[in-house]
Design an enzyme around this catalytic site. Structure first.
Site, PDB file in Angstrom:
ATOM      1  N   ARG A 143       0.840  -1.182  -0.102  1.00 31.00           N
ATOM      2  CA  ARG A 143       0.079  -0.008  -0.017  1.00 31.00           C
ATOM      3  C   ARG A 143       0.806   1.145   0.134  1.00 31.00           C
ATOM      4  NH1 ARG A 143      -5.283  -0.822   0.243  1.00 31.00           N
ATOM      5  NH2 ARG A 143      -6.207  -2.874   1.023  1.00 31.00           N
ATOM      6  N   HIS A 197     -11.542  -1.990  -4.192  1.00 36.38           N
ATOM      7  CA  HIS A 197     -12.670  -1.046  -4.847  1.00 36.38           C
ATOM      8  C   HIS A 197     -12.833  -1.007  -6.074  1.00 36.38           C
ATOM      9  CE1 HIS A 197     -11.566   0.819  -0.745  1.00 36.38           C
ATOM     10  NE2 HIS A 197     -12.614   1.985  -1.138  1.00 36.38           N
ATOM     11  N   HIS A 214     -30.069 -23.843  -0.191  1.00 36.13           N
ATOM     12  CA  HIS A 214     -29.164 -24.758   0.048  1.00 36.13           C
ATOM     13  C   HIS A 214     -27.859 -24.351  -0.380  1.00 36.13           C
ATOM     14  CE1 HIS A 214     -31.963 -27.640   1.407  1.00 36.13           C
ATOM     15  NE2 HIS A 214     -32.745 -27.555   0.283  1.00 36.13           N
TER      16      HIS A 214
END
Length: 330
Positions: free
Chosen positions: A79, A114, A178
Site C-alpha cells: 500500500r 474498490h 441450500h
C-alpha cells in the site's frame, strides 16, 4: 511495479497540493467504492428495485471478494502509505502525501478491492439498466436496429440473461437456499493464510502478518488502523452473508412476501427501514479482541440478508396491508 506505485504517489501528491478543495469529494468517492458499501447501500437498493438483480449483486459481491482476497495473498501488493517508507524510493526527497482514516487499511494493496469487487458487483445493475433502456428504445423506435455487441459484451449479456431471464437456466442455483454452504467453504479455503495456521501457503519471504505489521508501523495515527480492514474480516463478512442469504430464502417471512408485488411506496418504505437498521448495525461497536470480532462480524452479516430479504419486507407488508372490511351482522 515500483514505477506504477511511484506514479500513483505522484498523482496523489499533485491532487492534495494543487486541488485541496476536492478532498471531501474524493473521500466520498472512496466511501462509495468501498466493498462494505455494497452491503450497506447497493444491495438493498438493487433488491427493492428488482429481487433478481439484488440477489445477483450480493452473490457477485461474495464471490468477487473471495477471489480478491485470494489474489491479495498471492500478489501481496504494498500500500502506498507504507511503500514510500519501506522501499527507500523517496529517501532523498520524501513525498508529501497526507494520510486519512480510510487509507490505513491493513490488507495487501493489490488488486484493489474498490475496483475489482465494487465494479464486478455493480455489473448486474448496469446490465439491467441497459436492458431497460434498450427495451424502451425499441418501443419508441420500432425500426431502430441495435448495434452489434462486442464479443465480451455479448458473452456477459448472455450469462446475465441466462441467470436472470424469464427462462433462466441457472435460476434454481442462484436462488436455492441450500447454497449457504459456500460460507464454511470460504472459511476453510482462506482461514490458513491470514492467521498463519499450519498448512497455509504464502509467497516466499512473506509473513502472514506482514501487511498488518506494516500498517501499524507507518500509519500516522494508531486509531486509524481498524480491525475491520484486516483480510480475514472480509472473509467472515462474506461467509456470514452467504449463510444469511440461505437462511433468508428459507425463512417463513420470505415465503409470505416473495409472491407479493410491493407498491412503489412500500419499496421506498422498505429501503428507508432497511437502510436505518443496516446503518445502526454498521455503526455498532465491536469487541477489541480479533477472535471475538470475527465471530461478531460473521453474525452481523448473517443477519444482514435476513433483514433485507425477509424481515423488512414482511414487516412493511404487514403494516401496510389493507384491513378487511367488517362483516355485517344479520
Amino acid at each position: 511495479m515500483e514505477s506504477a506505485l511511484s506514479a500513483g504517489i505522484q498523482m496523489a501528491e499533485a491532487l492534495q497540493t494543487r486541488l485541496p478543495w476536492l478532498e471531501s469529494m474524493w473521500l466520498w468517492v472512496t466511501f462509495l467504492g468501498d466493498p462494505k458499501s455494497l452491503f450497506l447501500l447497493y444491495f438493498p437498493a438493487a433488491y427493492y428495485a428488482s429481487r433478481r438483480v439484488g440477489v445477483a449483486v450480493l452473490w457477485t459481491s461474495l464471490i468477487t471478494e473471495w477471489l480478491n482476497l485470494v489474489c491479495k495473498w498471492f500478489l501481496f501488493g504494498d500500500r502506498p502509505f507504507w511503500w514510500v517508507h519501506e522501499s527507500g524510493y523517496y529517501s532523498q526527497a520524501p513525498a508529501q502525501v497526507h494520510q486519512f482514516p480510510s487509507s490505513c487499511e491493513t490488507g495487501p494493496g493489490s488488486p484493489s478491492g474498490h475496483c475489482m469487487i465494487t465494479g464486478a458487483a455493480l455489473w448486474p445493475v448496469m446490465t439491467a439498466l441497459s436492458s431497460q433502456v434498450a427495451a424502451r428504445s425499441r418501443r419508441c423506435s420500432p425500426g431502430l436496429v441495435d448495434d452489434p455487441p462486442s464479443p465480451h459484451g455479448a458473452g456477459a449479456q448472455f450469462l446475465w440473461s441466462d441467470c436472470t431471464g424469464p427462462h433462466a437456466g441457472c435460476q434454481p442455483h442462484l436462488l436455492d437456499p441450500h447454497y449457504a454452504g459456500p460460507g464454511p467453504f470460504l472459511v476453510q479455503q482462506d482461514v490458513g493464510p491470514p492467521n498463519g495456521l499450519p498448512g497455509s501457503t504464502l509467497p516466499e519471504g512473506h509473513s502472514s502478518h506482514r501487511s498488518i505489521n506494516l500498517a501499524s508501523k507507518w500509519c500516522e495515527r494508531p486509531e486509524w488502523v481498524h480491525i475491520d480492514s484486516r483480510p480475514f474480516a472480509s472473509l467472515s463478512r462474506d461467509s456470514g452473508a452467504a449463510l444469511g442469504l440461505g437462511i433468508a430464502l428459507h425463512s417463513p417471512c420470505y415465503v409470505q412476501v416473495r409472491r407479493v408485488r410491493l407498491a412503489s411506496s412500500q419499496k421506498v418504505a422498505c429501503l428507508a427501514l432497511a437502510m436505518g437498521l443496516l446503518g445502526a448495525l454498521s455503526w455498532l461497536g465491536h469487541p477489541p479482541q480479533a477472535s471475538l470480532f470475527y465471530v461478531f462480524n460473521f453474525l452481523k452479516y448473517t443477519l444482514w440478508p435476513c433483514l433485507v430479504l425477509a424481515l423488512v419486507p414482511w414487516l412493511v407488508h404487514l403494516l401496510s396491508a389493507p384491513e378487511a372490511p367488517p362483516t355485517r351482522s344479520s
